[in-house]
Design an enzyme around this catalytic site. Sequence first.
Site, PDB file in Angstrom:
ATOM      1  CB  VAL A  74     -10.191 -11.256  10.427  1.00 49.26           C
ATOM      2  CG1 VAL A  74      -9.699 -11.051  11.855  1.00 49.26           C
ATOM      3  CG2 VAL A  74      -9.647 -12.545   9.830  1.00 49.26           C
ATOM      4  CD  GLU A 102       5.312  -2.034 -10.524  1.00 47.69           C
ATOM      5  OE1 GLU A 102       4.439  -2.454  -9.739  1.00 47.69           O
ATOM      6  OE2 GLU A 102       6.219  -2.735 -10.971  1.00 47.69           O
TER       7      GLU A 102
HETATM    8  C1  FAD Z   1       0.164  -2.193  -7.241  1.00 45.65           C
HETATM    9  C2  FAD Z   1       1.191  -2.763  -6.298  1.00 45.65           C
HETATM   10  C3  FAD Z   1       2.416  -3.186  -6.790  1.00 45.65           C
HETATM   11  C4  FAD Z   1       3.373  -3.741  -5.931  1.00 45.65           C
HETATM   12  N1  FAD Z   1       4.542  -4.195  -6.477  1.00 45.65           N
HETATM   13  C5  FAD Z   1       5.439  -4.824  -5.687  1.00 45.65           C
HETATM   14  C6  FAD Z   1       6.624  -5.404  -6.263  1.00 45.65           C
HETATM   15  O1  FAD Z   1       6.850  -5.306  -7.471  1.00 45.65           O
HETATM   16  N2  FAD Z   1       7.474  -6.054  -5.437  1.00 45.65           N
HETATM   17  C7  FAD Z   1       7.236  -6.197  -4.094  1.00 45.65           C
HETATM   18  O2  FAD Z   1       8.029  -6.846  -3.409  1.00 45.65           O
HETATM   19  N3  FAD Z   1       6.129  -5.662  -3.515  1.00 45.65           N
HETATM   20  C8  FAD Z   1       5.221  -4.983  -4.259  1.00 45.65           C
HETATM   21  N4  FAD Z   1       4.070  -4.458  -3.701  1.00 45.65           N
HETATM   22  C9  FAD Z   1       3.858  -4.598  -2.236  1.00 45.65           C
HETATM   23  C10 FAD Z   1       3.286  -5.986  -1.923  1.00 45.65           C
HETATM   24  O3  FAD Z   1       2.172  -6.240  -2.734  1.00 45.65           O
HETATM   25  C11 FAD Z   1       2.910  -6.111  -0.445  1.00 45.65           C
HETATM   26  O4  FAD Z   1       4.038  -5.812   0.339  1.00 45.65           O
HETATM   27  C12 FAD Z   1       2.426  -7.543  -0.153  1.00 45.65           C
HETATM   28  O5  FAD Z   1       1.223  -7.800  -0.837  1.00 45.65           O
HETATM   29  C13 FAD Z   1       2.214  -7.771   1.343  1.00 45.65           C
HETATM   30  O6  FAD Z   1       1.820  -9.104   1.549  1.00 45.65           O
HETATM   31  P1  FAD Z   1       0.871  -9.509   2.758  1.00 45.65           P
HETATM   32  O7  FAD Z   1       0.806 -10.983   2.801  1.00 45.65           O
HETATM   33  O8  FAD Z   1       1.270  -8.785   3.991  1.00 45.65           O
HETATM   34  O9  FAD Z   1      -0.563  -8.915   2.430  1.00 45.65           O
HETATM   35  P2  FAD Z   1      -1.560  -8.924   1.124  1.00 45.65           P
HETATM   36  O10 FAD Z   1      -0.827  -9.473  -0.015  1.00 45.65           O
HETATM   37  O11 FAD Z   1      -2.092  -7.582   1.143  1.00 45.65           O
HETATM   38  O12 FAD Z   1      -2.644  -9.974   1.602  1.00 45.65           O
HETATM   39  C14 FAD Z   1      -3.525  -9.755   2.678  1.00 45.65           C
HETATM   40  C15 FAD Z   1      -4.638 -10.784   2.581  1.00 45.65           C
HETATM   41  O13 FAD Z   1      -5.477 -10.642   3.724  1.00 45.65           O
HETATM   42  C16 FAD Z   1      -6.850 -10.584   3.311  1.00 45.65           C
HETATM   43  N5  FAD Z   1      -7.575  -9.800   4.284  1.00 45.65           N
HETATM   44  C17 FAD Z   1      -7.391  -8.488   4.598  1.00 45.65           C
HETATM   45  N6  FAD Z   1      -8.247  -8.116   5.574  1.00 45.65           N
HETATM   46  C18 FAD Z   1      -8.987  -9.197   5.867  1.00 45.65           C
HETATM   47  C19 FAD Z   1     -10.028  -9.450   6.814  1.00 45.65           C
HETATM   48  N7  FAD Z   1     -10.473  -8.510   7.640  1.00 45.65           N
HETATM   49  N8  FAD Z   1     -10.556 -10.691   6.860  1.00 45.65           N
HETATM   50  C20 FAD Z   1     -10.120 -11.684   6.042  1.00 45.65           C
HETATM   51  N9  FAD Z   1      -9.137 -11.507   5.142  1.00 45.65           N
HETATM   52  C21 FAD Z   1      -8.564 -10.280   5.055  1.00 45.65           C
HETATM   53  C22 FAD Z   1      -6.791  -9.920   1.934  1.00 45.65           C
HETATM   54  O14 FAD Z   1      -7.944 -10.227   1.169  1.00 45.65           O
HETATM   55  C23 FAD Z   1      -5.534 -10.591   1.361  1.00 45.65           C
HETATM   56  O15 FAD Z   1      -5.841 -11.825   0.799  1.00 45.65           O
HETATM   57  C24 FAD Z   1       3.094  -3.872  -4.533  1.00 45.65           C
HETATM   58  C25 FAD Z   1       1.857  -3.438  -4.030  1.00 45.65           C
HETATM   59  C26 FAD Z   1       0.911  -2.898  -4.891  1.00 45.65           C
HETATM   60  C27 FAD Z   1      -0.432  -2.450  -4.346  1.00 45.65           C
END
Ligand code: FAD
Length: 404
Positions: free
Chosen positions: A80, A169
């Site tokens: 995107v 972690e």
């Molecule tokens: C190491 C780590 C440990 C964590 N542990 C926990 C936990 O134990 N418990 C908890 O509740 N939360 C945890 N979190 C937080 C949690 O991972 C996030 O809050 C969650 O992933 C958010 O979900 P999301 O769907 O918003 O985005 P994401 O899971 O970040 O997904 C975003 C998606 O969009 C895609 N994307 C991004 N930009 C583009 C683009 N320009 N074009 C096309 N695709 C794109 C990415 O590839 C990805 O697939 C942790 C985070 C990290 C980094």
Amino acid sequence: MNKPNIVILGAGYGGMMTTVNLQKKLGANQANITLVNENNYHYISTSLHETAAGTLHHDRTRVTIKDVIKSNVNFIEDTVVSIHPDKKTVTLKNQELTYDVLVVALGFEMATFGIPGLEENAFAITDTDSSRLIREQIEYNFAMYHNEKEKTEGRLNFIVGGAGFTGIEFVGELANRIPELCKEYDVSPSEVRIVSVEGAPTVMPGFDEALIEYATNSLEARGVEIITGAMLKEVKPDGIVFERDGELEEIKSLTTVWAAGVKANSIVEQSGFETNRGKVQVREDMRAPDYDDVFVVGDCALIMNNETERPYPPTAQIAVQAAEVVAANVKAHIENNAMHGFEPNLMGTVASLGHNDAIGSILNDRKIFGWKATVMKKVIDNRYYFKLGGIPLLLKKGKFNIFY
Ligand SMILES: Cc1cc2nc3c(=O)[nH]c(=O)nc-3n(C[C@H](O)[C@H](O)[C@H](O)COP(=O)(O)OP(=O)(O)OC[C@H]3O[C@@H](n4cnc5c(N)ncnc54)[C@H](O)[C@@H]3O)c2cc1C
């Protein structure tokens, strides 16, 4: 609306769960559902610290998208570039899409807070590629150690900036991985430093005191140096500079991993949505303020906790719960039915401290430590796999080594 185009951007927790819920709720003749993601897989960001430390292969922390979506969903592997909510279009790197209903679920990116050298010289645990890079960087430095006549200062110093959830972690996994690497590369553990640098007075700021004490003792017992009250001032290619008690100090290192801050994907702000702290402050039904046809879920959405008057933290737990409401509301929207409000139901938090230790606070603030928390963490991960892809995905990716 005549067979509307529903476009979901991002296949993280929010996007995948919205898609999976929608594909169950809507028949192929009711809507065209399109999911866009930059990779053909969904990475499990809550396990990326394990990939980064090298304790879990990256194939165990990602799921092929086509293994989970059904034939009534059109998957586009593309990036995107921008969203144009006034024109109801989305520009991808390779094509333009039009939508009737949009779900923005583009997740998080690293926040650098303007710290000099951070973006150029630090690693970050943001996705599968960045995590694999950290794993390779750590292993490369072990491999180099006996291959250079003049030892580079700090080659085996591994610094983690930020001792919040992600930082702790990751440090916990590193504390398990380093002894294995020492054996593999004939390095004495006394040559290696794992240093956790935190600006607040303790690790895991905001957590319960007993959990903080447990985490600190667990990590220090495994050789992690914890430096608190230390503000990172600069990241150089060969080390970091931080300020503590008004004094500048430096630690040499070729590997600094920044785990102290994330922000919403900047595409959201650049696309003209009204934002608060870079996120879209969604209405109760998870729609963007000025656009009735745009829903926002996951780390791009800011959801206010009306009791504390502060935003809920960005977590996978909330992204998954919100996605269920978003899917129901997208269906209600296209059928002109009433929508539901979303209120997070916080079930607690569990943070791992390596493969056999963890801390957590669950159900009415009950504190759990050690193996009980480790088991709980794996139950949470397995529950997600089950929700996403049922028993087949759980059996393929689940964590069943409960006591390891
Ligand atoms: C190491 C780590 C440990 C964590 N542990 C926990 C936990 O134990 N418990 C908890 O509740 N939360 C945890 N979190 C937080 C949690 O991972 C996030 O809050 C969650 O992933 C958010 O979900 P999301 O769907 O918003 O985005 P994401 O899971 O970040 O997904 C975003 C998606 O969009 C895609 N994307 C991004 N930009 C583009 C683009 N320009 N074009 C096309 N695709 C794109 C990415 O590839 C990805 O697939 C942790 C985070 C990290 C980094």
